[in-house]
Design a protein around this motif. Structure first.
Motif, short mmCIF file in Angstrom:
data_model
loop_
_atom_site.label_atom_id
_atom_site.label_comp_id
_atom_site.label_asym_id
_atom_site.label_seq_id
_atom_site.Cartn_x
_atom_site.Cartn_y
_atom_site.Cartn_z
N LEU A 47 57.23 -10.90 -37.57
CA LEU A 47 55.84 -10.89 -38.04
C LEU A 47 55.78 -11.06 -39.56
CD1 LEU A 47 54.57 -7.93 -35.81
CD2 LEU A 47 53.89 -10.34 -35.60
N GLU A 48 56.67 -10.35 -40.24
CA GLU A 48 56.65 -10.42 -41.70
C GLU A 48 57.14 -11.77 -42.22
OE1 GLU A 48 58.64 -6.87 -43.12
OE2 GLU A 48 57.13 -5.70 -42.03
N SER A 49 58.23 -12.25 -41.61
CA SER A 49 58.80 -13.49 -42.14
C SER A 49 57.87 -14.68 -41.88
CB SER A 49 60.18 -13.74 -41.51
OG SER A 49 60.03 -14.01 -40.14
N HIS A 50 56.97 -14.55 -40.92
CA HIS A 50 56.03 -15.64 -40.66
C HIS A 50 54.65 -15.38 -41.27
CE1 HIS A 50 59.03 -16.69 -37.56
NE2 HIS A 50 58.57 -17.92 -37.70
N ASN A 51 54.55 -14.31 -42.08
CA ASN A 51 53.25 -13.99 -42.71
C ASN A 51 52.11 -13.90 -41.70
OD1 ASN A 51 53.95 -13.81 -45.50
ND2 ASN A 51 54.30 -16.03 -45.44
N ILE A 52 52.37 -13.24 -40.61
CA ILE A 52 51.37 -13.14 -39.55
C ILE A 52 50.17 -12.29 -40.00
CG2 ILE A 52 50.95 -12.15 -37.25
CD1 ILE A 52 52.51 -14.82 -37.31
N ASP A 53 48.96 -12.80 -39.72
CA ASP A 53 47.74 -12.07 -40.06
C ASP A 53 47.25 -11.18 -38.93
OD1 ASP A 53 46.98 -13.10 -42.77
OD2 ASP A 53 47.13 -15.01 -41.70
N PHE A 54 47.38 -11.67 -37.71
CA PHE A 54 46.97 -10.83 -36.59
C PHE A 54 47.75 -11.19 -35.33
CE2 PHE A 54 43.99 -13.42 -33.94
CZ PHE A 54 43.91 -14.55 -34.73
N ILE A 55 47.78 -10.21 -34.41
CA ILE A 55 48.61 -10.33 -33.21
C ILE A 55 47.69 -10.33 -31.99
CG2 ILE A 55 50.43 -9.21 -31.84
CD1 ILE A 55 51.14 -7.71 -34.53
N VAL A 56 48.00 -11.18 -31.04
CA VAL A 56 47.24 -11.17 -29.79
C VAL A 56 48.16 -10.83 -28.63
CG1 VAL A 56 46.04 -12.65 -28.12
CG2 VAL A 56 45.41 -12.71 -30.53
N LEU A 57 47.79 -9.78 -27.91
CA LEU A 57 48.56 -9.39 -26.72
C LEU A 57 47.91 -10.06 -25.52
CD1 LEU A 57 48.89 -5.54 -27.45
CD2 LEU A 57 50.29 -7.42 -28.33
N ALA A 58 48.46 -11.19 -25.11
CA ALA A 58 47.86 -11.98 -24.03
C ALA A 58 48.48 -11.55 -22.70
CB ALA A 58 48.06 -13.47 -24.30
N ARG A 59 48.06 -10.38 -22.22
CA ARG A 59 48.66 -9.71 -21.06
C ARG A 59 50.15 -9.43 -21.35
NH1 ARG A 59 46.11 -9.62 -16.25
NH2 ARG A 59 47.41 -7.78 -16.12
N TYR A 60 50.40 -8.71 -22.48
CA TYR A 60 51.77 -8.43 -22.89
C TYR A 60 52.40 -7.33 -22.04
CZ TYR A 60 55.59 -6.93 -26.01
OH TYR A 60 56.79 -6.55 -26.53
N MET A 61 51.60 -6.44 -21.50
CA MET A 61 52.05 -5.45 -20.51
C MET A 61 53.00 -4.38 -21.07
SD MET A 61 50.36 -6.74 -18.04
CE MET A 61 50.91 -5.88 -16.56
N GLN A 62 53.11 -4.31 -22.40
CA GLN A 62 53.93 -3.27 -23.01
C GLN A 62 53.05 -2.47 -23.96
OE1 GLN A 62 57.38 -2.75 -22.69
NE2 GLN A 62 57.26 -4.20 -20.99
#
Lengths: 284, 284, 284, 284
Positions: free
Chosen positions: A159-174
């Protein structure tokens, strides 16, 4: 022309709209969109504003500094300013269900989403071929009881190395960790397969079937530490009847899940969502 | 505290939002609501603004005069200013159907509608007892081919003597005259029992049945000279199936008609509807 | 021609459809409607059938006796037979809210409901004028902590003396007693102002506001001893946003409540609802 | 166990339900589903029935012959019998839009659709990579004014050689020929991007924008010779407002189109749709 989006909230007080619009005008900005909301229960003022400036002379950093030392201080504003040029970066966490994934990537491909997807992450390899067919990097980060912490570290690094702004859990189930939630507050979007607050937790379609409801739903919300209790972004429902088996509910629900999640992604990426006190204000 | 609602539209141009908000501030007004829309196809700017002033020193007439000679002139505004104190006066035209009538009067009685109903007018006597039970004056103005013009004159006299602001045709079933439309432009609300532009004209449920549609609808719109072609305020639909007879469609449609019409009345009475080029902008 | 409606359920088993249809044919009945459902989880068969007989020779009582001693015994059926001629009698329990009352009585008046309303009962006198204006007997049965049992006795007496078939709580706002529930099992219809199972109990709109949901709902269900947990007949929802105050939710909810309750009344009165294991099968 | 689905329609007449169910029973069939509808306007009876037989002794061909010479003749039935074992074969015609294609193939992949897709055909090469990624044969059949007839011949040859049962135009954007329509009557499913009968023909979103509707829709229907006038299978709608540009309507409409088309495909493939006099009866 450079366009910015300004989001502010603060205690409600007189003259705030005029002061902000005046500030933009006196800095040679032309307001092209303004919307505001007052939460009368909590006495909080919210505003979303889009303003255009001449690219030749405008400096986003200078503007932020000035805004911060003047208006923001005067009205005790909580504020964010985004440049329209910079597309937010979204990481997609998935597991084995593909319906949300296809829906998101189909829209992404067609240019419907104003964002970038630097990578897709999954605890399983099943859906890697889909990521491949859309040419998006895929990371396999398995999660077991014993490797949970390592997995989390790997996620954070990606997440950090790609400079991610937000995360989407698309039925991540965890269940995602507190560390992740703390690092991305109101920046992790989940899709829950019920109309919350009904049927919190696992197997909501089974519970819906058992209760004999005539409506099923899906809810996209920001992840907070309390399970399925974060700020709701979007919900939708479908009518069902006694003729629907659990399998039918699951199939019908998939259509809700994918549309509701994609709508939430669009709202977030377009900076149309504000969060306060576990509720959302959505300027659409 | 005196509250006003300002509605403006004009050619889109820079600095208009800042100028209007600045004008309010410099006249000691506190803006409590602002929303705006730009029609990019037609390059038209629309704004709705609510502003509070100190009742002791504020004069609505002086304010209008000042606004007109300054901002309105500068930006070539088309504008309206309403005082929140003055409830709009609505005339209700009905015929023999009672479902919209009950719905409107039930809401009126419970204080849900911010308006006054000086009278109900009908070309039939059938529903007079309902008007009586709600203690609203009822005028019987029969309309026949030969008396059409007299009837119209009587209607106009009633409307004027009661200072009516807008008219609601709650399944009135008569075509209103050009004279009336000209005197009340975008101020006569009709409910049509189809999702326009499908099934214009008479007997839309029969046409819907014949076409085998899976959805029926209702549309509230302002009356213009062209039949069922005026600016649409609100629409809603319901799913139907092959099991529904025409009678069933009519019954299901009644539920749509009453809700859609009442919603349109609320929007209009709250000054949330603007009309431009046969379309509405609705600030809700 | 005499028309009957037959409702049956039993353990699922081969040949049941053919046996029932055969029985009707061999008794000179002509089946004009048939629908069936198998609950595969519980292995229960449900059927609704309408059949026409020649009035001159048909006796409902003889038919019931024959059916009971043959088919009903053979397949261990749970069954009910209604004559289409006899309209069910509905008692209306109300309190101070009038929106459901107006909606029901408006439909009743226009002939939309196939039932009789022998009386309206309320713990308050506020809505008596509405009952009067529709010419329906009104009984005032106040309920206080000390008079609760007397009130219940009075209710029971009224229900029995008027041969009431089912009771509708049109926002009655009182918890009905176990005695009443036992005497009218799956025959007391309530309207709850949320999409159950979300927001059980008091003040659901306040809870919905607090949770920040984007959808509100209403649920009609049969009263059982557990609060708001009875078999669901019908549900509907409406989209809301952060702009809606609690008062707005209540107003929007009223529209849901009245339509959902009236639909449930129609389904029940038309003998289209079957209840099994706290869930409904609805043949519409 | 072998399961068949029977679809019949005929003039309404007494004893037909009992006769059909009796026929199944006397041929050792066990009816597991029955539904029927009478169109009172046209006096037509429709029935859908599922029946299970012992595979060891049941012959579909013998059964059809017997049914035809007895019941079918007696009641002058229009009938079809399908074996549940044989999945229908669907040809997918596409052009350049990918949203319906992704939606259909995603469902196909996950086992939601009870059908086979022997090939995808397009007049353009753009979407070939998607067909490839799902491992479905792709045929490129360009259509120009001069090659139209050749193209049609090629299409027919492909359809026949693959034993295609029905065709789906997933935003195919070409008018199909009379020859094709005649060969596949009520077997070519189209998705039209409006709530028909509103906005027939090209560019419905542009027309919807111009008219200022508050609801947009999508309609799946069987292709007939008259443009957009064939029997409607399924429709759905979405609410829109003045804030939606034409581009927004198109994006929102895509979500409707894909869900409505996929639902229609499921209904058709499950033999739940009957067509009579340009309308559908849908047993769901």
């Amino acid at each position: 022309m450079q366009k910015i989006t300004l989001l502010i909230h603060c205690e409600d007080q007189p003259n705030i709209i005029a002061s902000v619009t005046n500030f933009m005008a006196s800095n040679d900005g032309n307001i092209v969109y303004i919307d505001q909301h007052v939460d009368r229960e909590q006495n909080i003022f919210f505003m979303r504003l889009e303003c255009e400036f001449d690219s030749d002379i405008f400096s986003l950093e200078d503007f932020k500094t000035l805004f911060n030392s003047t208006l923001a201080e005067q009205f005790k504003l909580d504020w964010k300013i985004f440049s329209a040029e910079r597309k937010p970066k979204m990481a997609l966490f998935i597991s084995k269900y593909d319906h949300c994934l296809y829906d998101i990537l189909g829209r992404y491909n067609s240019g419907e989403l104003h964002l970038e997807i630097p990578f897709i992450l999954s605890n399983h390899l099943d859906l890697k071929p889909i990521a491949d067919s859309f040419n998006i990097p895929f990371y396999h980060v398995p999660v077991t009881k014993t490797t949970k912490q390592e997995a989390e570290q790997e996620q954070l690094k990606l997440l950090e190395s790609h400079n991610i702004d937000f995360i989407v859990l698309a039925r991540y189930m965890q269940i995602v960790s507190e560390t992740l939630i703390d690092k991305y507050p109101n920046k992790i979007i989940n899709i829950h397969h019920s109309f919350l607050p009904a049927f919190v937790g696992a197997k909501p379609y089974h519970s819906a079937y058992k209760r004999g409801v005539k409506i099923i739903g899906a809810t996209s919300h920001y992840i907070t530490e309390e399970l399925d209790a974060g700020p709701i972004i979007e919900q939708d429902v479908a009518h069902v009847s006694h003729t629907h088996s659990i399998k039918d509910l699951i199939a019908k629900g998939r259509d809700l899940e994918k549309i509701v999640l994609s709508n939430a992604i669009k709202l977030h990426a377009d900076r149309k969502v504000m969060v306060f006190n576990n509720k959302t204000v959505i300027f659409s």
